[in-house]
Motif scaffolding. Structure first.
Motif, PDB file in Angstrom:
ATOM      1  N   TYR A  90     -27.445 -23.241  80.403  1.00 21.53           N
ATOM      2  CA  TYR A  90     -28.454 -22.225  80.097  1.00 21.53           C
ATOM      3  C   TYR A  90     -27.747 -21.011  79.534  1.00 21.53           C
ATOM      4  O   TYR A  90     -26.689 -20.613  80.019  1.00 21.53           O
ATOM      5  CB  TYR A  90     -29.238 -21.817  81.349  1.00 21.53           C
ATOM      6  N   HIS A  91     -28.330 -20.416  78.486  1.00 24.48           N
ATOM      7  CA  HIS A  91     -27.764 -19.196  77.917  1.00 24.48           C
ATOM      8  C   HIS A  91     -28.888 -18.259  77.535  1.00 24.48           C
ATOM      9  O   HIS A  91     -29.939 -18.689  77.064  1.00 24.48           O
ATOM     10  CB  HIS A  91     -26.893 -19.520  76.701  1.00 24.48           C
ATOM     11  N   GLU A  92     -28.653 -16.952  77.708  1.00 27.88           N
ATOM     12  CA  GLU A  92     -29.759 -16.004  77.684  1.00 27.88           C
ATOM     13  C   GLU A  92     -30.470 -15.863  76.347  1.00 27.88           C
ATOM     14  O   GLU A  92     -31.664 -15.526  76.310  1.00 27.88           O
ATOM     15  CB  GLU A  92     -29.293 -14.619  78.156  1.00 27.88           C
TER      16      GLU A  92
ATOM     17  N   PHE B  34     -28.570 -25.093  74.360  1.00 31.73           N
ATOM     18  CA  PHE B  34     -27.281 -24.436  74.187  1.00 31.73           C
ATOM     19  C   PHE B  34     -26.193 -25.369  74.698  1.00 31.73           C
ATOM     20  O   PHE B  34     -26.283 -25.897  75.806  1.00 31.73           O
ATOM     21  CB  PHE B  34     -27.242 -23.119  74.971  1.00 31.73           C
TER      22      PHE B  34
ATOM     23  N   ASP C  10     -22.796 -14.888  71.188  1.00 39.68           N
ATOM     24  CA  ASP C  10     -23.896 -15.665  71.759  1.00 39.68           C
ATOM     25  C   ASP C  10     -24.109 -15.184  73.192  1.00 39.68           C
ATOM     26  O   ASP C  10     -23.359 -15.601  74.072  1.00 39.68           O
ATOM     27  CB  ASP C  10     -23.634 -17.174  71.687  1.00 39.68           C
TER      28      ASP C  10
ATOM     29  N   GLU D  74     -21.541 -18.628  85.181  1.00 37.55           N
ATOM     30  CA  GLU D  74     -22.354 -19.189  84.092  1.00 37.55           C
ATOM     31  C   GLU D  74     -22.190 -20.700  84.005  1.00 37.55           C
ATOM     32  O   GLU D  74     -23.167 -21.454  83.922  1.00 37.55           O
ATOM     33  CB  GLU D  74     -21.930 -18.517  82.779  1.00 37.55           C
TER      34      GLU D  74
ATOM     35  N   ASP E 116     -21.241 -23.854  70.814  1.00 37.67           N
ATOM     36  CA  ASP E 116     -20.137 -22.926  71.049  1.00 37.67           C
ATOM     37  C   ASP E 116     -18.888 -23.728  71.406  1.00 37.67           C
ATOM     38  O   ASP E 116     -18.814 -24.353  72.463  1.00 37.67           O
ATOM     39  CB  ASP E 116     -20.513 -21.979  72.194  1.00 37.67           C
TER      40      ASP E 116
END
Length: 394
Positions: free
Chosen positions: A229-231, A248, A142, A190, A168
């Motif tokens: 936030y995740h890309e 996410f 991910d 992150e 996750d």
């Protein structure tokens, strides 16, 4: 069938090397890193475990001319960027100049700004297209497998997907009071950043760890999960039809959060240089030297990971919800590749992405994200290469 150059010899790099050596797709492997000692270690492991040879080299992934010279010397069919996200652009530039295919596992991050986005990599599309080569972005878990899960759900289960939650969970225990399961600098930047999710055509920003939910992860149980936030969300909103919301979530224990907050409060998560005894240091980089190296966690980590997506949408006018996920055991991945499951779940998809390209199952000219290709051959490979997945209707 193909020769490859792997750049990066951390924990994920070790998994990529082991899995590429195991797969007949790759005829010749060269591993390069700034840390030649890690390359030598992995070279020795390959010889002892598989009685096979790989070549190694030393290279600075920030140095474009050095990268180009290495690529031209090795003459690979493609480059696997398993280095730091800070180095995506230099390695992409080197691949362009040398006209070889490119793959990475995470999008570009500026070293001086705690921000990650695809904009600067997507800007390479026309140049890669003109050169007739492919850049495959985010071939980890991910981003990566989660993108493919979404594409698979869109292809086989829905006419339109309205909401996606990426979930996750790492329930592994390494026994340390505080450690990160991948590069500490990347991980802590992150997690300590503000959260964001996309809903009804716009991004909504949240404070770090502001939104929490409890999710019951199969074979693990109920865990507190926090919105980050995740890309992969940035590319999925472009490619999933009818999407109205995407979020996410990642699990964190109270001990991790308490340690992180204390470090943040005293300035140890800072990314700007400060004066210390006449020297300029970056607090986050100094902290990284004090924390356990994630590549050393494999032997002592027990427990499982569970990463997947929950997609809700319409099929033939009927609303339905699908949960697609993988469960990975830290001890089992260590037996196979001398690495814990967080490295394994990133390294295996990198190998599979390279295999898709080298076998011609995924090919194009330009810069592409994972969900833009047919998910089926990748999903088949996941089952064969150590990351079986499950589908539940909720």
């Amino acid at each position: 069938m193909s020769d490859i150059l792997i750049i990066g010899a951390g924990g994920v790099g070790r998994v990529v090397v082991h899995k590429c050596v195991q797969d007949a797709t790759f005829d010749h492997i060269t591993l390069a890193s700034r840390r030649l000692s890690s390359c030598e270690l992995y070279q020795k492991e390959v010889k002892e475990r598989y009685n096979k040879e790989i070549d190694i080299a030393k290279v600075d992934a920030d140095d474009v001319p050095a990268l180009v010279a290495l690529i031209k010397k090795v003459k690979p069919d493609m480059v696997l960027n398993i280095a730091l996200p800070y180095q995506d652009l230099t390695i992409m530039e080197a691949c362009l100049q040398a006209k070889v295919h490119y793959l990475d596992t995470a999008n570009y991050e500026h070293p001086d700004s705690a921000k990650f986005e695809y904009k600067e990599q997507w800007a390479y599309h026309d140049r890669f297209k003109k050169a007739g080569i492919l850049a495959l972005l985010g071939s980890g878990f991910d981003p990566g497998v989660t993108n493919v899960f979404c594409a698979y759900a869109q292809k086989h289960y829905f006419d339109t997907i309205e909401t996606i939650d990426i979930l996750d969970c790492n329930a592994g225990d390494h026994g340390y009071p505080f450690a990160t399961n991948f590069n500490p600098e990347i991980n802590l930047r992150e997690v300590s950043s503000k959260g964001r999710y996309w809903e009804n055509g716009k991004w909504i920003e949240t404070e770090p760890m502001e939104i929490k939910m409890v999710w019951d992860y199969p074979e693990i149980g109920k865990k507190d999960s926090y919105l980050l936030y995740h890309e992969e969300m940035e590319s999925l909103i472009k490619h999933i039809k009818g999407l109205k919301r995407i979020r996410f979530f990642m699990t964190f224990g109270e001990s991790y959060l308490t340690h992180m907050k204390c470090l943040e409060n005293v300035g140890m998560l800072g990314i700007q240089k400060v004066e210390h005894n006449g020297c300029k240091i970056v607090p986050m980089q100094f902290l990284k030297t004090l924390l356990p190296d994630p590549a050393t966690l494999g032997e002592r980590t027990k427990g499982k990971t569970n990463i997947g997506i929950v997609a809700k949408g319409l099929k033939d006018g009927t609303e339905k919800t699908i949960y697609i996920y993988n469960i990975c055991d830290h001890e089992e991945t260590y037996k196979e590749t001398l690495s814990q499951a967080v490295s394994y779940t990133t390294g295996v998809p990198a190998m599979i992405g390279a295999k898709m390209m080298m076998q011609g199952k995924w090919m194009g000219q330009g810069v592409f994200n994972m969900e833009q290709f047919d998910p089926d051959p990748f999903m088949d490979a996941l089952k064969n290469d150590g990351l079986p997945w499950f589908v539940k209707e909720l």
